[in-house]
Write an enzyme that holds these catalytic residues in place. Structure first.
Site, PDB file in Angstrom:
ATOM      1  N   ASN A 123       0.874  -1.168   0.000  1.00 13.00           N
ATOM      2  CA  ASN A 123       0.000   0.000   0.000  1.00 13.00           C
ATOM      3  C   ASN A 123       0.915   1.223   0.000  1.00 13.00           C
ATOM      4  O   ASN A 123       1.445   1.616   1.037  1.00 13.00           O
ATOM      5  CB  ASN A 123      -0.891  -0.040   1.249  1.00 13.00           C
ATOM      6  CG  ASN A 123      -1.853   1.115   1.320  1.00 13.00           C
ATOM      7  OD1 ASN A 123      -1.785   2.046   0.514  1.00 13.00           O
ATOM      8  ND2 ASN A 123      -2.751   1.084   2.289  1.00 13.00           N
TER       9      ASN A 123
ATOM     10  N   ARG B 229      -2.515  -2.056  -3.534  1.00 10.89           N
ATOM     11  CA  ARG B 229      -3.725  -1.257  -3.358  1.00 10.89           C
ATOM     12  C   ARG B 229      -3.629  -0.061  -4.299  1.00 10.89           C
ATOM     13  O   ARG B 229      -2.639   0.682  -4.276  1.00 10.89           O
ATOM     14  CB  ARG B 229      -3.820  -0.766  -1.922  1.00 10.89           C
ATOM     15  CG  ARG B 229      -4.997   0.142  -1.726  1.00 10.89           C
ATOM     16  CD  ARG B 229      -5.023   0.722  -0.343  1.00 10.89           C
ATOM     17  NE  ARG B 229      -6.206   1.550  -0.195  1.00 10.89           N
ATOM     18  CZ  ARG B 229      -6.241   2.669   0.499  1.00 10.89           C
ATOM     19  NH1 ARG B 229      -5.166   3.108   1.109  1.00 10.89           N
ATOM     20  NH2 ARG B 229      -7.355   3.361   0.580  1.00 10.89           N
TER      21      ARG B 229
ATOM     22  N   HIS C 297     -12.882   2.891  -0.269  1.00 11.55           N
ATOM     23  CA  HIS C 297     -12.898   1.864   0.792  1.00 11.55           C
ATOM     24  C   HIS C 297     -13.546   0.576   0.304  1.00 11.55           C
ATOM     25  O   HIS C 297     -14.051  -0.230   1.099  1.00 11.55           O
ATOM     26  CB  HIS C 297     -13.690   2.313   2.047  1.00 11.55           C
ATOM     27  CG  HIS C 297     -13.086   3.425   2.842  1.00 11.55           C
ATOM     28  ND1 HIS C 297     -13.854   4.350   3.522  1.00 11.55           N
ATOM     29  CD2 HIS C 297     -11.796   3.759   3.091  1.00 11.55           C
ATOM     30  CE1 HIS C 297     -13.063   5.205   4.149  1.00 11.55           C
ATOM     31  NE2 HIS C 297     -11.801   4.876   3.892  1.00 11.55           N
TER      32      HIS C 297
ATOM     33  N   LEU D  62     -16.013   3.143   9.667  1.00 11.06           N
ATOM     34  CA  LEU D  62     -15.754   4.383  10.407  1.00 11.06           C
ATOM     35  C   LEU D  62     -14.327   4.383  10.919  1.00 11.06           C
ATOM     36  O   LEU D  62     -14.025   3.883  12.009  1.00 11.06           O
ATOM     37  CB  LEU D  62     -16.735   4.504  11.585  1.00 11.06           C
ATOM     38  CG  LEU D  62     -18.228   4.271  11.259  1.00 11.06           C
ATOM     39  CD1 LEU D  62     -19.060   4.336  12.525  1.00 11.06           C
ATOM     40  CD2 LEU D  62     -18.717   5.288  10.238  1.00 11.06           C
TER      41      LEU D  62
ATOM     42  N   GLY E 108     -10.869   8.091   7.851  1.00 13.70           N
ATOM     43  CA  GLY E 108     -11.817   8.296   6.749  1.00 13.70           C
ATOM     44  C   GLY E 108     -13.040   7.446   7.050  1.00 13.70           C
ATOM     45  O   GLY E 108     -12.917   6.435   7.728  1.00 13.70           O
TER      46      GLY E 108
ATOM     47  N   ARG F  61     -12.159  15.400   7.437  1.00 12.33           N
ATOM     48  CA  ARG F  61     -12.930  15.790   6.237  1.00 12.33           C
ATOM     49  C   ARG F  61     -14.376  16.096   6.599  1.00 12.33           C
ATOM     50  O   ARG F  61     -14.965  15.416   7.444  1.00 12.33           O
ATOM     51  CB  ARG F  61     -12.910  14.650   5.207  1.00 12.33           C
ATOM     52  CG  ARG F  61     -11.573  14.479   4.530  1.00 12.33           C
ATOM     53  CD  ARG F  61     -11.566  13.234   3.651  1.00 12.33           C
ATOM     54  NE  ARG F  61     -10.532  12.324   4.081  1.00 12.33           N
ATOM     55  CZ  ARG F  61     -10.475  11.031   3.785  1.00 12.33           C
ATOM     56  NH1 ARG F  61     -11.398  10.487   3.025  1.00 12.33           N
ATOM     57  NH2 ARG F  61      -9.494  10.283   4.224  1.00 12.33           N
TER      58      ARG F  61
ATOM     59  N   MET G 224     -11.447   9.661  18.248  1.00 12.82           N
ATOM     60  CA  MET G 224     -12.700   9.474  18.988  1.00 12.82           C
ATOM     61  C   MET G 224     -12.452   9.188  20.470  1.00 12.82           C
ATOM     62  O   MET G 224     -13.263   9.540  21.322  1.00 12.82           O
ATOM     63  CB  MET G 224     -13.494   8.341  18.323  1.00 12.82           C
ATOM     64  CG  MET G 224     -14.926   8.258  18.735  1.00 12.82           C
ATOM     65  SD  MET G 224     -15.864   9.809  18.617  1.00 12.82           S
ATOM     66  CE  MET G 224     -16.382   9.828  16.901  1.00 12.82           C
TER      67      MET G 224
ATOM     68  N   GLY H 211     -11.479   1.674  12.755  1.00 15.66           N
ATOM     69  CA  GLY H 211     -11.057   2.116  14.090  1.00 15.66           C
ATOM     70  C   GLY H 211     -12.185   2.563  15.004  1.00 15.66           C
ATOM     71  O   GLY H 211     -12.300   2.091  16.137  1.00 15.66           O
TER      72      GLY H 211
ATOM     73  N   GLY I  73     -15.611   2.302  14.293  1.00 16.83           N
ATOM     74  CA  GLY I  73     -16.702   1.322  14.247  1.00 16.83           C
ATOM     75  C   GLY I  73     -16.427   0.089  15.089  1.00 16.83           C
ATOM     76  O   GLY I  73     -17.342  -0.460  15.718  1.00 16.83           O
ATOM     77  N   GLU I  74     -15.155  -0.328  15.137  1.00 18.90           N
ATOM     78  CA  GLU I  74     -14.812  -1.545  15.882  1.00 18.90           C
ATOM     79  C   GLU I  74     -14.639  -1.280  17.370  1.00 18.90           C
ATOM     80  O   GLU I  74     -14.764  -2.191  18.183  1.00 18.90           O
ATOM     81  CB  GLU I  74     -13.511  -2.153  15.324  1.00 18.90           C
ATOM     82  CG  GLU I  74     -13.673  -2.732  13.940  1.00 18.90           C
ATOM     83  CD  GLU I  74     -12.341  -3.047  13.273  1.00 18.90           C
ATOM     84  OE1 GLU I  74     -11.365  -3.380  13.975  1.00 18.90           O
ATOM     85  OE2 GLU I  74     -12.277  -2.953  12.032  1.00 18.90           O
TER      86      GLU I  74
ATOM     87  N   GLU J 237      -8.277  -5.153   5.145  1.00 12.47           N
ATOM     88  CA  GLU J 237      -8.104  -4.828   3.726  1.00 12.47           C
ATOM     89  C   GLU J 237      -6.918  -5.580   3.118  1.00 12.47           C
ATOM     90  O   GLU J 237      -6.959  -5.979   1.964  1.00 12.47           O
ATOM     91  CB  GLU J 237      -7.937  -3.310   3.569  1.00 12.47           C
ATOM     92  CG  GLU J 237      -9.262  -2.586   3.776  1.00 12.47           C
ATOM     93  CD  GLU J 237      -9.110  -1.107   4.076  1.00 12.47           C
ATOM     94  OE1 GLU J 237      -8.755  -0.784   5.235  1.00 12.47           O
ATOM     95  OE2 GLU J 237      -9.345  -0.293   3.195  1.00 12.47           O
TER      96      GLU J 237
HETATM   97  P1  AMP Z   1      -8.602   3.728  11.150  1.00 10.64           P
HETATM   98  O1  AMP Z   1      -8.530   4.808  10.102  1.00 10.64           O
HETATM   99  O2  AMP Z   1      -9.546   2.616  10.795  1.00 10.64           O
HETATM  100  O3  AMP Z   1      -7.244   3.220  11.572  1.00 10.64           O
HETATM  101  O4  AMP Z   1      -9.241   4.422  12.444  1.00 10.64           O
HETATM  102  C1  AMP Z   1      -8.528   5.377  13.187  1.00 10.64           C
HETATM  103  C2  AMP Z   1      -9.461   6.048  14.173  1.00 10.64           C
HETATM  104  O5  AMP Z   1     -10.114   5.069  14.983  1.00 10.64           O
HETATM  105  C3  AMP Z   1      -8.762   6.943  15.186  1.00 10.64           C
HETATM  106  O6  AMP Z   1      -8.570   8.242  14.667  1.00 10.64           O
HETATM  107  C4  AMP Z   1      -9.731   6.956  16.348  1.00 10.64           C
HETATM  108  O7  AMP Z   1     -10.679   7.998  16.167  1.00 10.64           O
HETATM  109  C5  AMP Z   1     -10.470   5.656  16.221  1.00 10.64           C
HETATM  110  N1  AMP Z   1     -10.149   4.705  17.288  1.00 10.64           N
HETATM  111  C6  AMP Z   1      -9.136   3.838  17.333  1.00 10.64           C
HETATM  112  N2  AMP Z   1      -9.168   3.134  18.484  1.00 10.64           N
HETATM  113  C7  AMP Z   1     -10.235   3.581  19.176  1.00 10.64           C
HETATM  114  C8  AMP Z   1     -10.817   3.257  20.445  1.00 10.64           C
HETATM  115  N3  AMP Z   1     -10.298   2.319  21.237  1.00 10.64           N
HETATM  116  N4  AMP Z   1     -11.930   3.933  20.820  1.00 10.64           N
HETATM  117  C9  AMP Z   1     -12.468   4.883  20.017  1.00 10.64           C
HETATM  118  N5  AMP Z   1     -11.972   5.219  18.820  1.00 10.64           N
HETATM  119  C10 AMP Z   1     -10.874   4.581  18.397  1.00 10.64           C
END
Ligand code: AMP
Length: 418
Positions: free
Chosen positions: A27, A111, A200, A229, A232, A261, A303, A350, A352-353, A404
């Site tokens: 990537n 990617r 995505h 979520l 991005g 964004r 978050m 990040g 959503g999980e 991914e």
């Molecule tokens: P990603 O782009 O999928 O890697 O997501 C990154 C984002 O996930 C970060 O900027 C956080 O806002 C969020 N994130 C990661 N870990 C947590 C957590 N334990 N609780 C809440 N938000 C999280």
């Protein structure tokens, strides 16, 4: 001899063969390269790593040899360009016994962010494919050039090895015209390829399929709303395994509120920023892409930090959270209407999980649509794909970790094995 590594979940019945069975996933970003080496006899990860700040004096390479369980190796030293970065990565892999010349290496999966309307599937890369990805640069001026550089460098290092492009947009090319077209002057739109492409896609494809598996059904039998979520963010409506709507558009700026964004705004905001606020086009671009979303509303895009601030009574953080969740709920409702029947809503990436409060708030008040989140199940942390809706819920609500790299490797391997 390498130790036996456990199989990952989520690979589509890839069976062992005598042929090469490793796939390297690359990537390539504008100043970074992320990579993973996977064993497709089950999808286990052998190594992963990251080169960042390419072209700077403080370039950093972190390599984690996952299969051996050895500690990660980190190097901070200037890495001039992508060619040097990939050569360094190849060196790290070789030190583990899996260099780019390994007979076990079946292919490299890249990617690629924008495949336009042309690339509807993963594609073996040749000169014509490179030319088409180049032709699409105006649609993804930051991403496609970096992706191309990564591909060209990898081809120089292993010209004989099959290399496959897996496009972020491909999963969304099934969107009907009614969803893909903007209601603007058709001739202008066609001349400049202005339409909704979505992004995505690799994640939406993987998560919608894994959600069907979680329900014990074939993807063709279920309708899923996927909420990716991360920093991005995008939503998609997937009917029977086929994407029929997604929230990102010509670029990854449209749709949900994201880390930095804006997502949807009245396009006239742009005219206003130019005519009244006196910003030029690049400044408006930077404002909407980098200084908007959660960071624009409250100064933080993580978050976790926003939740901490809310717990401490911070009003700006509360408003940012509320705007984020309000937009999300609007999209869930809209995609419910698009699908007509919804079997599952799946949260991934990040936020959503990990962010239970976001999941709870996004579906709060939607019991009338059959959408209910069980408070206890929602509070459970970590783990693989899981349901967070009560047993009596009409619509399954799920947390499905995205992967991914595994999806890119799976698509790549399926293509080169024929
Ligand atoms: P990603 O782009 O999928 O890697 O997501 C990154 C984002 O996930 C970060 O900027 C956080 O806002 C969020 N994130 C990661 N870990 C947590 C957590 N334990 N609780 C809440 N938000 C999280």
């Amino acid at each position: 001899m390498h130790p036996t590594v456990p199989a990952a979940e989520g690979t589509r019945s890839v069976t062992a063969t005598d042929g090469p069975h490793h796939v390297l996933v690359l990537n390539s970003g504008s100043s970074s390269v992320k990579y993973q080496l996977l064993d497709m006899r089950g999808g286990a990860r052998l190594a992963s790593g990251l080169v960042e700040r390419i072209g700077e004096r403080t370039s950093r390479l972190v390599h984690t040899p996952l299969a051996t369980g050895s500690p990660a190796r980190e190097r901070v030293a200037p890495i001039a360009d992508h060619a040097a970065a990939l050569t360094a990565v190849a060196g790290e892999l070789a030190a583990d016994g899996w260099g780019l010349d390994s007979p076990e290496l079946a292919a490299i999966g890249h990617r690629v962010v924008h495949g336009g309307q042309h690339f509807t599937e993963p594609t073996v890369i040749d000169e014509a494919v490179l030319a088409e990805i180049e032709r699409l640069i105006p649609l993804a001026p930051l991403h496609n050039p970096a992706n191309l550089t990564g591909i060209r460098t990898a081809r120089e290092l292993r010209p004989d090895l099959p290399q496959v492009a897996v496009f972020d947009t491909a999963f969304h090319t099934t969107m009907p015209e009614a969803a893909a077209r903007y209601a603007i002057d058709a001739a202008t739109a066609d001349a400049h390829r202005i339409r909704r492409y979505g992004f995505h896609g690799t994640s939406h494809a993987y998560v919608s399929r894994r959600t069907a598996e979680l329900l014990g059904k074939d993807p063709s039998e279920v309708n899923v709303i996927v909420l990716h979520l991360g920093n991005g963010a995008s939503a998609s409506a997937v009917r029977g395994g086929v994407c029929v709507e997604t929230s990102m558009g010509l670029t990854p700026l449209e749709g949900l509120v994201m880390g930095t964004r804006s997502g949807d705004v009245d396009p006239a905001v742009v005219f206003h920023l130019k005519r009244v606020a006196g910003l030029d086009t690049d400044e408006v671009d930077a404002l909407l892409n980098k200084r908007s979303g959660l960071v624009g509303l409250c100064g933080d895009n993580d978050m976790r930090e926003i939740r901490r601030r809310i717990d401490g009574g911070d009003a700006a953080a509360r408003l940012a959270f509320d705007v984020y969740v309000h937009r999300l709920k609007k999209y869930v409702g809209a995609y419910y209407a698009v699908l007509g029947r919804v079997d599952a809503v799946a949260f991934t990436a990040g936020v959503g999980e990990n962010a239970a409060p976001v999941r709870a708030a996004a579906l709060d008040g939607l019991a009338g649509l059959g959408l209910v989140v069980d408070e206890e199940l929602n509070a459970v942390r970590g783990g693989g794909p899981r349901l967070i809706s009560p047993a009596h819920g009409r619509v399954a609500v799920a947390v499905v970790p995205t992967d991914e790299e595994l999806e890119i490797a799976t698509q790549t391997y399926a293509l080169v094995r024929g």
